[in-house]
Motif scaffolding. Structure first.
Motif, PDB file in Angstrom:
ATOM      1  N   CYS A   1       0.856  -1.202   0.000  1.00 18.82           N
ATOM      2  CA  CYS A   1       0.000   0.000   0.000  1.00 18.82           C
ATOM      3  C   CYS A   1       0.888   1.247   0.000  1.00 18.82           C
ATOM      4  O   CYS A   1       1.853   1.340   0.758  1.00 18.82           O
ATOM      5  CB  CYS A   1      -0.930   0.004   1.214  1.00 18.82           C
TER       6      CYS A   1
ATOM      7  N   CYS B   1       0.320   4.237   0.931  1.00 15.66           N
ATOM      8  CA  CYS B   1       0.133   5.265   1.957  1.00 15.66           C
ATOM      9  C   CYS B   1       1.311   5.271   2.926  1.00 15.66           C
ATOM     10  O   CYS B   1       2.105   4.330   2.971  1.00 15.66           O
ATOM     11  CB  CYS B   1      -1.159   5.027   2.729  1.00 15.66           C
TER      12      CYS B   1
ATOM     13  N   GLY C   1      -0.687   4.180   7.078  1.00 13.88           N
ATOM     14  CA  GLY C   1      -1.855   3.304   7.210  1.00 13.88           C
ATOM     15  C   GLY C   1      -3.095   4.022   6.745  1.00 13.88           C
ATOM     16  O   GLY C   1      -3.281   5.205   7.041  1.00 13.88           O
ATOM     17  N   CYS C   2      -3.920   3.321   5.977  1.00 11.56           N
ATOM     18  CA  CYS C   2      -5.130   3.926   5.450  1.00 11.56           C
ATOM     19  C   CYS C   2      -6.185   2.824   5.380  1.00 11.56           C
ATOM     20  O   CYS C   2      -5.888   1.670   5.643  1.00 11.56           O
ATOM     21  CB  CYS C   2      -4.854   4.521   4.066  1.00 11.56           C
TER      22      CYS C   2
ATOM     23  N   SER D   1      -7.294   1.325   2.949  1.00  4.90           N
ATOM     24  CA  SER D   1      -6.963   0.297   1.969  1.00  4.90           C
ATOM     25  C   SER D   1      -6.022  -0.750   2.544  1.00  4.90           C
ATOM     26  O   SER D   1      -5.823  -1.786   1.942  1.00  4.90           O
ATOM     27  CB  SER D   1      -6.303   0.917   0.737  1.00  4.90           C
ATOM     28  N   CYS D   2      -5.389  -0.463   3.673  1.00  3.40           N
ATOM     29  CA  CYS D   2      -4.501  -1.479   4.247  1.00  3.40           C
ATOM     30  C   CYS D   2      -4.887  -1.799   5.692  1.00  3.40           C
ATOM     31  O   CYS D   2      -5.519  -2.811   5.940  1.00  3.40           O
ATOM     32  CB  CYS D   2      -3.035  -1.083   4.100  1.00  3.40           C
TER      33      CYS D   2
ATOM     34  N   LYS E   1       1.692   0.719  10.967  1.00  2.00           N
ATOM     35  CA  LYS E   1       1.695   0.001   9.696  1.00  2.00           C
ATOM     36  C   LYS E   1       3.005  -0.745   9.445  1.00  2.00           C
ATOM     37  O   LYS E   1       3.004  -1.951   9.173  1.00  2.00           O
ATOM     38  CB  LYS E   1       1.431   0.990   8.559  1.00  2.00           C
TER      39      LYS E   1
HETATM   40 ZN   LIG Z   1      -2.601   2.102   3.143  1.00  2.00          ZN
END
Ligand SMILES: [Zn+2]
Ligand SMILES: [Zn+2]
Length: 835
Positions: free
Chosen positions: A795, A797, A800-801, A803-804, A819
């Motif tokens: 990912c 980002c 951390g976002c 999507s993960c 993350k």
């Molecule tokens: Zn992410």
């Protein structure tokens, strides 16, 4: 300028008022949609990349297919053939004839073909032929929803066959009518719930009907999965036992959406040898299938993408013993919550609403599938607003549709779509099942529906008339959706999943054996019918516990009343939502999600209108609400505890342990936040006084020693965030391995759990007794955790976002999360685990 206004200013065809509006061709519509957010790319076969900023990551063309007819089987009587011909059916498709022929020959058969392939005719032919040939024969039809049964009733009634007297029997059927149905109807359309609650307990009164029973039809049988499917499997065994008792051996005919190994699933469901017909010979129009990833938003000024939160109940977060938990509710509002998470991508809901707006403005008949009820209402209301801004009144041609609506509301909406008064619907999967909507040009799927089978079922809604159609899957900000739109090979050209059900789940088997015993004493032969060894074990335990008593003639139910069995595992009666001022019933909500959605003070949406909950009365299962337009949204907080009851299996991998076992989970909705609609800013946090809910279920968990974590470079302060982040992503990726979705699964991570005495990540089934998901995770642990690590590591980002590692259903406000350290943890676990 809104999308619609912009679109209209570029010169759209005027919206057409009557039915039969052709709309745009799929390629044109796709081109227009794509043009909305950036420079268009010419639509060509094969894969597009989203690298040029287009939200479309892949375009798949599913070619048209020619239909193949078969002659009418010789045994179909002339009146039936003529009635069908009068409805425009001149000959069956090959698959219909093959399945009908087998059923007529007395073989149990399942027809598993695509949406709109005409599965009904395959069971109508043998069933109605039998009723015409023998004036005393009877047929029982089971469907998972009332709407589908009503639809089938209309179809059979329209044939106008003498003496069939079809009738639906459901919870709404008045008592006098039930009496008539029992005595006179020869084609009874009902559902497994009625069979369980009414028909089987009253089998003596249904004795004549059961004695003459020739066919049992099980429509949309792929919906009987997980715990519900396991219950239905036993309800069907009870039906078979009752039929045998009155002297009949009905033939089972099942219809299923395309699914992996339908013969095996149907055999497990009925307990009978079932053969499958899977080759679809109906004609199909071409479908253009686009995968769509909403664009990244411009980064906000400030420290990283995760906006700091200041809620008082976050105060303990980050400590060495932090326990982070996830709520499990089957109909929670992922999309709504996602809107309010720190925005990284445009939300799938907004994106879907815009696409819907564009499609309606272009005169295209479109259906948008949204996973949650609230999500469907939000999409409808956003699209309505945008359309009204462009052309006052145009918004009225979009409506929301979902399962909780009252029958009259649903019918009115279906009719309006049929006549063309409505051009578009935003719907939950209430419409996924066979309710007959014709002439849709496009389907928008907001978020991966959890299985490839569902995806194809929903996409198959478009282009019923055989014309070209467009389907668009809009990815949510979620690890699985992100993975899929970038790995189209995981969606296309792969077989669909098998339907998972487990009739040996003791939480299903025990209550079902009690139900069976209360209908008639259980004999040793019956125990073979109900599964052999597990059934014998369960009966011994029930006898020890005093629920059953063993006599020479069998095992007897010892209580006066009937055993309490909750087939759908929803935990009781649905909660009614009632408008205080008028007493009007707005709809119903599952008891499992009532705590989260209908707590006092919650904002509740119905048909795009928002209401505030004045009071949730759990005893009477009623929520009193009033219409209001607050400028905030509400978000319930959930506190969960977990203890290990029993370890079933484990892998000792040195510093790492992998376990499968039973756990007790207690959770409680303790407070809710109010957040400003526009900014997501937290206004305040208010306490709630709701009871705890308890769950005994099956979990998979791993432990890793603090020394191994240190060796992997995870700082002590990062351990809670690393485990929590790994847990979120692992839950998000589990649907790749098992036929579940993340809302079926809960999780808990902690730097030190009292039962394991180590840093631990738990992932558990959200259903009492488990539904097989944790077992599957345990069995495929290495592959599952490898995919999890890959999803996080790849990912783009920074911190951390969604999507993960962020989760839309985190009970801890997505805090703490680390993350990079999560990747290190998974790396260390995978290094230690044997493959
Ligand atoms: Zn992410
Ligand atoms: Zn969490």
């Amino acid at each position: 300028m809104t999308t619609a206004a912009r679109a209209l200013s570029t010169g759209l065809p005027a919206p057409v008022a009557a039915s039969g509006s052709p709309g745009l061709r799929p390629a044109e519509l796709l081109h227009r949609l794509r043009g909305r957010t950036g420079p268009g790319i010419a639509v060509s076969g094969g894969a597009d990349s989203g690298a040029d900023g287009s939200p479309i990551t892949h375009v798949e063309r599913v070619p048209a297919r020619e239909g193949r007819r078969a002659p009418w089987p010789g045994w179909v009587p002339a009146p039936l053939r003529e009635a069908l011909a009068a409805r425009g059916i001149d000959a069956p498709w090959e698959h219909q004839a093959t399945a009908a022929e087998r059923a007529h020959g007395g073989s149990h058969v399942v027809l598993a073909t695509g949406t709109a392939s005409g599965k009904s005719l395959a069971y109508q032919l043998p069933a109605l032929s039998a009723l015409l040939a023998d004036p005393r024969a009877t047929v029982l039809y089971l469907s998972p929803t009332k709407a589908l049964a009503a639809d089938q009733l209309r179809a059979i009634t329209r044939l106008g066959l003498d003496g069939v007297r079809p009738a639906t029997l459901d919870g709404d059927t008045p008592r006098e009518e039930r009496e008539w149905i029992r005595q006179h109807s020869r084609f009874v359309l009902t559902n497994p719930d009625m069979l369980h609650h009414s028909l089987l307990p009253g089998h003596a009164r249904w004795g004549v009907f059961l004695r003459r029973l020739r066919y049992v039809v099980i429509d949309e049988c792929h919906t009987y999965r997980g715990v519900f499917g396991s219950h239905v499997a036993h309800v069907l065994r009870r039906l078979r036992r009752a039929a045998t008792r009155y002297g009949s051996r009905p033939t089972f005919v099942l219809a299923s959406a395309t699914s992996g190994d339908p013969a095996d699933t149907a055999s497990r469901l009925t307990g009978l040898p079932v053969t499958a017909v899977t080759e679809d010979a109906s004609p199909r129009g071409a479908v253009t299938f686009a995968l769509w990833e909403p664009p990244l938003l411009a980064p906000e000024p400030g420290p990283g993408p995760v906006r700091p939160r200041s809620a008082p109940d976050d105060a303990t977060a980050g400590g060495p013993d932090t326990i982070a938990t996830e709520a499990t509710t089957s109909s929670a509002d992922s999309e709504i919550v996602a809107v309010d998470l720190p925005p990284v991508r445009r939300s799938a809901l907004r994106e879907t609403a815009d696409l819907l707006t564009e499609a309606v403005a272009a005169g295209t008949r479109t259906l948008a599938f949204v996973r949650s009820r609230r999500g469907a209402e939000v999409v409808a209301s956003m699209a309505r607003r945008a359309l009204d801004e462009a052309v006052p009144g145009l918004g009225a041609r979009v409506a929301a549709y979902r399962g909780g609506y009252l029958r009259e509301d649903r019918r009115a909406i279906e009719r309006a779509l049929l006549t063309g008064e409505l051009l578009a619907l935003a719907s939950t999967n209430a419409l996924e099942l066979g309710v007959d909507l014709v002439g849709l040009d496009a389907v928008l799927i907001c978020g991966y529906p959890g299985t490839r089978a569902s995806l194809w079922q929903q996409a198959g809604r478009a282009g019923r008339s055989g014309g070209e159609a467009l389907a668009v899957l809009v990815a949510r900000d979620d690890p699985l959706d992100t993975y899929l739109v970038h790995h189209p090979e995981a969606l296309f050209g792969r077989p669909v999943e098998a339907t998972v059900l487990d009739p040996t789940n003791p939480y299903v088997l025990g209550p079902q054996l009690c139900s069976a015993a209360s209908e008639a004493p259980l004999t040793a032969d019956d125990l073979e019918l109900f599964g052999g060894p597990p059934a014998r074990e369960a009966v011994a335990a029930l006898t020890d516990a005093g629920a059953l008593r063993h006599r020479p003639s069998g095992w007897y139910w010892t209580h006066r009343g009937r055993p309490e069995v909750d087939l759908r595992g929803t935990g009781g009666a649905p909660v009614s939502v009632v408008e205080s001022a008028t007493g009007r019933l707005l709809g119903t909500v599952d008891p499992g999600s009532a705590h989260l959605q209908l707590h006092t003070g919650a904002v509740y949406l119905h048909q795009g209108v928002s209401y505030l909950v004045d009071q949730l009365d759990l005893e009477d299962a009623v929520a009193l609400v009033h219409a209001a337009e607050p400028d905030f949204s509400t978000h319930a907080r959930d506190v969960t505890n977990l203890s290990v009851a029993e370890v079933r299996a484990y892998v000792d991998a040195g510093p790492v342990g992998l376990f499968l076992g039973e756990v007790d989970v207690t959770s409680q909705v303790v407070s809710y936040q109010r957040r400003r609609l526009r900014t997501g800013e937290v206004i305040d946090t208010r306490p709630l006084d709701l009871p705890e809910r308890e769950l005994r279920t099956v979990a998979v968990w791993f432990t890793i020693s603090p020394q191994a974590l240190a060796a992997a470079g995870v700082a002590a302060a990062d351990v809670p965030g690393a485990l929590h982040a790994a847990e979120h992503a692992a839950i998000g990726l589990l649907p790749l391995m098992a036929t579940c979705d993340r809302w079926d699964i809960g999780g808990l991570s902690t730097a030190n759990h009292a039962d394991t005495e180590a840093p631990t990540v738990f992932v558990y089934d959200g259903h009492p007794g488990g539904a097989g998901f944790a077992e599957r995770a345990y069995a495929t642990a290495a592959a599952w955790l490898r995919a999890t690590r890959a999803a996080i590591a790849s990912c783009a980002c920074e911190n951390g976002c969604p999507s993960c590692v962020q989760s839309p259903k985190c009970g801890n406000g997505n805090s703490p999360l680390a993350k990079g350290a999560a990747v290190a943890v998974l790396e260390a676990v995978l290094d230690a685990l044997p493959n």
